[in-house]
Design an enzyme around this catalytic site. Sequence first.
Site, mmCIF file in Angstrom:
data_model
loop_
_atom_site.group_PDB
_atom_site.id
_atom_site.type_symbol
_atom_site.label_atom_id
_atom_site.label_comp_id
_atom_site.label_asym_id
_atom_site.label_seq_id
_atom_site.Cartn_x
_atom_site.Cartn_y
_atom_site.Cartn_z
ATOM 1 N N CYS A 1 0.750 -1.047 -0.051
ATOM 2 C CA CYS A 1 0.174 -0.094 -0.096
ATOM 3 C C CYS A 1 0.904 1.167 -0.230
ATOM 4 O O CYS A 1 1.833 1.275 0.761
ATOM 5 C CB CYS A 1 -0.998 0.106 1.264
ATOM 6 S SG CYS A 1 -2.317 -1.091 1.080
ATOM 7 N N ASN B 1 -3.196 1.310 5.823
ATOM 8 C CA ASN B 1 -1.953 -0.046 5.426
ATOM 9 C C ASN B 1 -1.978 -1.137 6.348
ATOM 10 O O ASN B 1 -1.653 -0.657 7.750
ATOM 11 C CB ASN B 1 -0.697 0.711 5.032
ATOM 12 C CG ASN B 1 0.250 -0.506 4.683
ATOM 13 O OD1 ASN B 1 -0.130 -1.718 4.308
ATOM 14 N ND2 ASN B 1 1.473 -0.282 4.665
ATOM 15 N N LYS C 1 11.772 -15.454 -10.805
ATOM 16 C CA LYS C 1 11.660 -14.294 -11.596
ATOM 17 C C LYS C 1 10.773 -14.638 -12.774
ATOM 18 O O LYS C 1 9.785 -13.795 -13.040
ATOM 19 C CB LYS C 1 12.828 -13.898 -12.396
ATOM 20 C CG LYS C 1 13.820 -13.271 -11.157
ATOM 21 C CD LYS C 1 13.625 -11.820 -10.820
ATOM 22 C CE LYS C 1 12.826 -12.025 -9.646
ATOM 23 N NZ LYS C 1 13.372 -11.615 -8.470
ATOM 24 N N GLU D 1 7.177 -14.566 -11.723
ATOM 25 C CA GLU D 1 6.620 -13.336 -11.252
ATOM 26 C C GLU D 1 6.150 -12.488 -12.229
ATOM 27 O O GLU D 1 5.187 -11.647 -12.132
ATOM 28 C CB GLU D 1 7.667 -12.422 -10.347
ATOM 29 C CG GLU D 1 7.986 -13.084 -8.844
ATOM 30 C CD GLU D 1 9.083 -12.322 -8.341
ATOM 31 O OE1 GLU D 1 8.696 -11.853 -7.270
ATOM 32 O OE2 GLU D 1 10.005 -12.116 -8.795
HETATM 33 N N1 HGA Z 1 -6.558 -4.178 4.692
HETATM 34 C C1 HGA Z 1 -6.796 -2.936 3.743
HETATM 35 C C2 HGA Z 1 -5.400 -2.391 3.599
HETATM 36 C C3 HGA Z 1 -4.721 -3.495 2.812
HETATM 37 C C4 HGA Z 1 -3.095 -3.017 2.930
HETATM 38 O O1 HGA Z 1 -2.346 -2.570 3.759
HETATM 39 N N2 HGA Z 1 -2.317 -3.811 1.834
HETATM 40 O O2 HGA Z 1 -1.082 -3.771 2.068
HETATM 41 C C5 HGA Z 1 -7.511 -3.272 2.820
HETATM 42 O O3 HGA Z 1 -7.800 -4.471 2.225
HETATM 43 O O4 HGA Z 1 -7.924 -2.229 2.188
#
Ligand code: HGA
Length: 602
Positions: free
Chosen positions: A2, A100, A479, A482
């Site tokens: 996030c 987050n 790699k 991903e």
């Molecule tokens: N739980 C929250 C934030 C997700 C998060 O931090 N992701 O890295 C959501 O799902 O919006």
Amino acid sequence: MCGIVGYVGFRPASAVILDGLKRLEYRGYDSAGLAVKANGRLEVLKRAGKLSVLAEALASHALPGSLGVGHTRWATHGAPTDPNAHPHLTEKGDIAVIHNGIIENYLPLKEGLLARGHTFSSETDSEVLAHLIEEKYRGDLAEAVRLALSEAYGAYALVVAHRDHEEIVVARTVSPLVIGLGEGENFVASDVPALLPYTRRVIFLHDGDMAIVTREGVAVTDLAGNSVEREVVMVDWSLEAAEKGGYPHYMLKEIYEQPRVLENTLGGRLQEAGVTLGLGLEPTRYDKVHIVACGTAYYAAWVGKYLLEALARVPVEIEVASEYRYRDPVVDGKTLAICISQSGETIDTLEAIREAKRKGAGTLGVINAKGSSITREVDDTLYIHAGPEIGVASTKAYIAMLAAMAMLAVWMGRAKGTLEEKAVRELLAEMRRLPRLVEETLEQRPHIAHIAEKYHQAQDYLFLGRHIQAPTAYEGALKLKEISYIHAEAYPAGEMKHGPIALIDERLPVVVLATHSPFYEKTVSNIQEVRARGGRVIAVATEGDTEVGKFAQDVIYVPKVHPLLAPVVSVVPLQLLAYETAVCLGRDVDQPRNLAKSVTVE
Ligand code: HGA
């Protein structure tokens, strides 16, 4: 995970937030949103999809104002939809919350809030915080946040704005937050790159910190409201280092940065007959080593195991952090627990190292990001100095981790007396050559692009390597998975006959690490076994090798180097193979689906 950006100052907040979020988009790209305060109102715009969707919406819906908060999401609770995007607003529109992490008790909290008449507009765990803060609010926003957080538990980097306040209130537990200090303006972000165009003066909040951020200043407290002093740190990452610099993708730029990164990691630390690491820990105190890490860093741990066992003759256990922390590992005061993490924020790794510390181990972090959470919890940190890594698929941080582990092994070997001076001199001479050897390896890119093109339609790939090249095989497979989404498996080459050999047919490209080593002949036998079953072999071999080409359809030559350092050079063609394959397939190299960097949720 996030991306979070908060701004209070004199510039248009939406522009600062959008610019900052772009620099953090590697942290999540399911959806994005922002709230800006103007004329006593909080205006919100949020959209599912990448940040570009929000930017487009913003172009036709300006949000004036010089205080705002924004977010790019990597969903944990609730699908990536418009309503689930952050910020979350209260029904009256007076409070905007960005979060987050995961609020673990959100369900009972939500039930209580629903029973008390709150209406929810998203499925996220985060929204409960907005309603809780609203309930606690009596005119003091920080106090309301503090009270709300006393009821919530879990992980959070929380950023809150109120339509009646010229301030942003932030708090963190587990998930990272950094404050950028300006003149007449201040910033909040989940990571440093968002701040680089504006300031280098930052405060890394610690676990359990809160802060009130205004235009004039920043007041940091604990969660009980007691004032705490936090150091102002000058960050040395340049803005250019966090930008693409003419390359089509961050990943490619970072692959090409590797020779310079190796110079930074090794530079100043390699002496004539030893290594200076500036560490306080005493290697002779420990009779075993545990290394914990996740993802790519775990493969660096694996290479580290071979190096430490070979050079320092100390038994090493390695484990992915998410397993280690829950299996009650056998640790005592004679255990040195090492954790490896690019971001220094990887939550599984942080928890694993905490577990080792609780049990009495000495702790060492091998980390890229200065001031990150892990560096504050371990006894000692060995920085890898890779600079900001933005590409979600790690490249330059991996190579820097390998170099750091090689230095650590030499250093421990010297301290434990398991390494002769002559052997050390030889190894150090080889380590000094690494930047140049990686530079030479990069010249193989056109040839590798041709191989990628030839095999890009494959459904599956197999990667094989022996001894210290087994982790290289795993990293190559990771790699490819991903960024190209091609299924890839890796095995120690000797294991192939115990199962995976059944997969081999003329459709399966098999990448074999067949560089110069004491196990070279055995690896060539594995290549022949693949060929005998119709498989297609792409070998990574040492320059001057005339054997391998007789059996492999394609050979990528890498410069000769000490076998213990071969992973540093050999991973480069595998990074390029993954990159070129992903480009052939039209994948989003820097933002591969479902992934995000700096994994701060469990
Ligand atoms: N739980 C929250 C934030 C997700 C998060 O931090 N992701 O890295 C959501 O799902 O919006």
